[in-house]
Design a protein around this motif. Sequence first.
Motif: not given
Length: 205
Positions: A39-43, A88-102
């Motif tokens: 689920d984390k990878a999908l998110a 842009l800021a919200w999605t970038r922050e959420r990517l970091e929380e999920l351990g995903a990259r842009p």
Amino acid sequence: MDTLLNAADSALRTLFAKPHASRTCPTLPGQGTELSAPDKALAGALMRVNHVGEVCAQALYASQALSTRNPVLREKFLEASKEEGDHLAWTRERLEELGARPSLLNPLWYAGAFGLGLLAGRLGDRVSLGFVVETEHQVEAHLASHLERLPAGDHASRAIVAQMKDDEARHAQEAQSAGAFMLPAPVRALMRTAAKVMTTTAHHI
């Protein structure tokens, strides 16, 4: 010259600086987020796609503000760009929380979106506004599909996407009220095809 400098500044900030939101990131009080690895990878993949959309939004509004000769309309584009900057800021922050990259292709997405926005702007303000309407309608539908696909337990991502969806709908309505020209059906279909290629690629890269 000021407009050109603003456009260059927008590109550099979008692609290379850590974005900062002017609004607090949406949250659902009392609902924590605990996800399994799949689920984390999908998110993470879905939020990467949403982040790409916000990179493109910055490019579109910057190029349209650059191309219009109407100072009132230019301010409207810049105001919308500021709200999209929150996304842009919200999605970038959420990517970091999920351990995903842009997306690794963000410079390419930005350049392509900037070119499209500049072309729309050169065709006149009504066409440029029509491009905003169609883009925002497609983004709204895209975000609605993500609300269906995001893991049910990912309350943080879902709250962000829901707020983004509301903002995109309002941007479309504002552009429509400002006198947007409805783009021909073949153009709208071409835009959907291009968006599909972008979102599919960004899901993985």
